[in-house]
Each structure stands twice: as C-alpha cells, then as structure tokens.
Write an enzyme that holds these catalytic residues in place. Structure first.
Site, PDB file in Angstrom:
ATOM      1  N   ASP A 146       0.826  -1.206   0.000  1.00 10.73           N
ATOM      2  CA  ASP A 146       0.000   0.000   0.000  1.00 10.73           C
ATOM      3  C   ASP A 146       0.866   1.266   0.000  1.00 10.73           C
ATOM      4  OD1 ASP A 146      -2.766   1.147   0.399  1.00 10.73           O
ATOM      5  OD2 ASP A 146      -1.831   1.927   2.222  1.00 10.73           O
TER       6      ASP A 146
ATOM      7  N   GLU B  41       1.286  -0.401  -5.062  1.00 12.90           N
ATOM      8  CA  GLU B  41       0.297   0.616  -5.390  1.00 12.90           C
ATOM      9  C   GLU B  41       0.999   1.971  -5.406  1.00 12.90           C
ATOM     10  OE1 GLU B  41      -3.467   3.051  -3.548  1.00 12.90           O
ATOM     11  OE2 GLU B  41      -1.652   2.511  -2.456  1.00 12.90           O
TER      12      GLU B  41
END
Length: 570
Positions: free
Chosen positions: A284, A327
């Site tokens: 993330d 990401e």
C-alpha cells in the site's frame, strides 16, 4: 447368440458410418458430451506476469464466523458502509473449498490487511468510520479478531495452496491508524502528524501525512527508537512481551539493521511469510515511502519465504520467488519503469517490485480491443520485459472506475481478462455488484464507500442474468488460468473482420499458444488461423465447448456466441 450377432452388426454399421463421415467431412463441429475437467492446478505453469488475481475486502466478502463480528466495543453508529460487516478469513477459506475461485480461473487472492486495527472510530466528514478495510493499523504483530485468528490465516494459506492458489497479503508500512480516544498517537520519534502531503514534489509526497489524522511513519529515518510504551503494555497484558522482545533481538542481531521505525515494521510483516508461507505482498501507498525501504522489505520477505520453503518442503508449490506488487497511485503502464515526482523520477521496479498496479487500463478500455492489446503487449515485451503490471477496471478506492453502472459486464470481462499483463478481478466484478449505492457519503476525491458493499451472493442464486454474467467471467478466467499465453504471451492480430488474434508464450521448456476471436457474428463464422495453426490441427473452443479442425487456414464455428477461445485439442 442372436442378440450377440445383432449387436456386432449394429456396432460394425456405426463404425463404418463414422469412418465414412471422417473421410468426407473436414470441418464438422463435434459437440463434447461434457466440459473436460480442468487440469490439476499444480500442474499448470504459473507466472506472476500472467496471473489472474482476485482482490477482496476481507470484511466485505463472506462471513464464515458470526461469533467474531463485534470486538473492542466497536458499536458506535457509523456512516453507511463504514463499519464492520462480518466478513472474515474463515469466509475466504470456505469459498476456496467450495471451488468458487477455481471456477473463476483465479490463481492468486489478494486480501486486505488483517492485522489489528484501531479500536475506536474516526469521522472523516462522512460519519464515523471503523478500520473495517484493514489500512488503519494499531498492532502489526497480531491479527484483528474481527478478521479471525492466526490459526484461521494458517488454514487459509494451506487451503489455498492445496487448490494451487497463491496468497497475496496487503501490507502497510507508510502509516499507523488515525488517532482516536481509544488509540493514542505513536511517539514523535516514530511518526509525524504534519504537514499534510501536497504532492508537489518528492518530499511533499513522502515526508508528510497522506491525509489529516493519519500519522506517517518516519520511514526515511535510520535513527534507533524505543518501542512505544503503549505497545509494550499491550503485549504484557496479552502475555507475549518476552516473546516479542526476544524475536526482535534475534532479528536485529541477524540483519545488523538499526532499530529504526521501518525495520521494526519490516520484521513484523515478514513474520507472516516466515510462519505461514504467504506468497507475496500487495504493498500500500508505495510512493509515500522512500524507495529504499521497499528494497529492504523485499530482501527480508524473500529471506523469510526461502526459510518457510526449507521448513515445509511438501507444501511448496514451485520455485517462484516471493512477489511484490506496488500501489503507486496514478502510475500507468505508459510511464514504463519510472514514476515522475516532477523533481525526481523513481524506478520502483528496481526497488523490490515485480509489478505495479496499472491505473491506466480503465481509460484505455474505451478504445478498440486491438489498440489496447497491441499497446500492452509491446510495452510488456520491451520497456517492462521480465516485469509486469496488474491491470484493473474497478477497485476499492478509485472513484472513477470503468463502467460504473455495470452496463456491459461482458465486455469488461473481455478487456480485463484478455489484456496482456496480470489481471485484478475486484470482488463482484464477476457478478456485476452494484457500485452506485444511494445514501453513502463519500470522501470528496476517493468515492470509496459505495465501492465497498458486501458481496452480492444472493443475486447469483436469484437473478438469472447475474449467473449468466458469472458464467462468462468463469469461461474467460479458466482459459486465462490454463494458458500463460493469454496474459504473459505476445499478441498478434490474425484477422481484422472477424477480429481474431493469437497469443504466444515461450520461456525455456514452457510453450503455449492460443487463438481468440471477439465480436464474432452469431451463427456460422469463419476464423482465420493461417500461419499459426496448420491444416489438420484439431482445436477446442473452450467457450462453446466444441472441437473443430483447421482446413484451408481457417476453422468454422456455428453457434450463438460472439467469442471463441481456441486451444489445441488434447
């Protein structure tokens, strides 16, 4: 005796008729009695470059254990779709065992973080929100009971591996959870609470808080810090203080790292790999952390993965290395290897990542198939050779997905599952789960709540159209699963009208080739395969489940479908 003679005569008659039929008809369509059993998933070659990944929110997928639905007195009223709804790890395992993922051709599952979340709720101007999504960590070293236990996670990974499915654990290194009355801020030497990121350059993207009240881990620091008193007290109350401290001592002695914030978290995250055999991380908020941290995370995760394989030789799927997909928000495949911060460009592929999530397909999807497929094949076999992208059309925090109204879920499947690169099915893509729920109060940019409703299991059983959509996704997903050429192979158009193309994958001893037709006329159709499959080759169209023979450089199909998925018949 008479009955026996009669049987012999009948069998001889049918045998002679079949021989005559074979001698005179070359392009007859043969309907198979039943769909052949899928190959053993462990025997089908695997590569992350062509993986078919299913992404789900653990809390919103399937409630396998209703006894863990409420913990830590998380009972305050919340905004719509902003509280826990009961989905858990056991629920994912149940669906694996039922064959749901196998029928979709899924060979990897990405599940949202399951570590312990903040206990309190916070208001983001959308009503109270709890950490149901998993991105608001309170303690990296233990699972949140709302999601399940470590034993549940162990059984999930073991079950997935038995079905030939890899597990991708979503991990957060960038930040803790928000500060609430129940969740005090971490010490200042661990986190910064300002300024808020402006994204104007590298520093204002990495050394800042992503949003207000989301303390940012000082991942750039090499300065040794002490463990927070609150965390030590928590571990002591839970009876595991000595164990945690001893493990940290061993980790820092082995690695020689300073006891800086990021190294503690890297240790805690890679513990799950070492203990359970997690196959990869979806990482993330990658661009908000100094890139050297990802190199270190990959190094330690690979060490842990190798150690797990050594300790569990009978459970190892193959020799595929530990995988990390990042990401990097707004990264698109057209950028190639480097993400531009305006004052600095970073090659995340050179810092531990095999793949990055591709934010570009949702807009590319508005173009013609051939334009999309050629572009992706060209980039992936030149600029991104030996790397990959993870394509998606909808996700958990992209407020502008492709086809938000679900007007054409059949075309969405064609685009997502047939575009070169790895594919990310977001839970409910395959069942046209509603993304436009009324009454949700979304953050100004993200529009996340309406994207995160509970999986629409009831519609599969009650709505024939939903089942029809699911069957389409299953057929394409299985074909993709069984053929590396679809996602990882080179693309070549064979025919313009009707539109027919090939994919070819060559890697050492692994060779795979397929032909696909899209936007085909219904009824009788001729597909050009000259130069790719020779005359006399028997091909199986997995979509209509028929076998045809190549003659004069083409095959003839006669069915109601506008798609063909051709493989060499066994």
């Amino acid at each position: 005796m008479k009955k026996m003679l009669l049987a012999i005569v009948i069998l001889t008659f049918f045998a002679s008729c079949k021989q005559a039929e074979t001698d005179t008809i070359q392009n007859t369509t043969l309907i198979r009695d039943s769909i052949p059993a899928a190959p053993n998933p462990n025997k089908v070659p695997f590569a992350w470059e062509g993986a078919n990944i299913y992404f789900l929110l653990t809390d919103r997928f399937n409630n396998g254990d209703t006894l863990n639905d409420v913990n830590f007195e998380r009972t305050d009223p919340t905004g719509p779709l902003r509280g826990f709804m009961g989905g858990d790890i056991v629920g994912i395992t149940e669906k694996i065992e039922q064959g749901y993922f196998s029928e979709l051709g899924v060979n990897a599952i990405w599940f949202t973080p399951v570590v312990e979340q903040i206990h309190g709720a916070t208001n983001e101007e959308t009503g109270n929100t709890y950490g149901y999504h998993g991105y608001w960590t309170k303690d990296w070293t233990v699972l949140d009971p709302n999601f399940g236990t470590k034993k549940d996670l162990e059984e999930l990974v073991e079950t997935a591996h038995k079905f030939g499915i890899r597990m991708l654990m979503d991990v957060v290194l960038n930040h803790t959870g928000p500060v609430t009355e129940k969740d005090p801020v971490w010490p200042e030497e661990w986190v910064r609470t300002d300024p808020t990121c402006t994204f104007a350059d590298y520093q204002s993207t990495t050394q800042c808080t992503l949003v207000e009240n989301l303390p940012d881990i000082r991942t750039e620091s090499d300065k040794a810090v002490e463990l927070p008193d609150g965390l030590l007290a928590k571990w002591k109350a839970e009876g595991r203080l000595s164990q945690e401290l001893d493990e940290l001592q061993l980790f820092f002695e082995r690695t020689g790292y300073p006891r800086a914030p990021r190294y503690y978290i890297i240790k805690w995250l890679t513990d799950y790999v070492n203990a359970l055999g997690i196959d990869g991380f979806r990482v993330d908020t990658v661009k908000h952390v100094n890139e050297n941290a990802w190199t270190e995370l990959q190094k330690e995760a690979s060490h842990a993965f190798a150690n797990w394989k050594k300790m569990h030789p009978d459970e190892v799927l193959d020799d595929t290395p530990f995988y990390m997909v990042g990401e990097v928000y707004d990264y698109g495949i057209s950028e190639g290897r480097k993400f531009d911060f305006k004052d600095k460009k970073v090659d995340y592929f050179n810092h531990g990542f095999k793949s990055l999530i591709n934010f570009e397909l949702k807009t590319d999807a508005l173009q013609e198939y051939e334009t999309i497929f050629t572009k992706y094949s060209d980039i992936l076999h030149t600029t991104l050779k030996d790397k990959s992208v993870l394509n998606y059309l909808t996700s958990h925090d992209d407020g502008h997905p492709y086809d938000v109204e679900r007007n054409d879920p059949f075309k969405a499947a064609n685009i997502l599952l047939l575009t070169p690169g790895a594919s990310q099915i977001y839970y409910g893509d395959e069942t046209a789960r509603d993304l436009t729920l009324e009454g949700t109060e979304d953050r100004p940019v993200m529009g996340d709540a309406t994207l995160r409703s509970f999986m629409n299991w009831n519609e599969i059983d009650s709505l024939p159209q939903t089942l029809k959509i699911l069957e389409h996704w299953r057929k394409l997903g299985k074909f993709r699963h069984d053929h590396l050429a679809v996602g990882a192979g080179k693309h070549l158009r064979l025919g313009k009208k009707p539109y027919v193309f090939s994919r070819t994958y060559l890697n050492g001893t692994i060779k795979d080739k397929v032909v696909i037709g899209l936007e085909l006329p219904k009824g009788k159709k001729s597909l050009w395969v000259k130069g790719f499959f020779g005359d006399g080759t028997k091909l199986h169209d997995t979509y209509s489940n028929t076998v045809v023979t190549v003659a004069n450089g083409k095959v003839i199909l006669d069915n109601e479908y506008d798609i063909a998925l051709l493989e060499v018949a066994e």
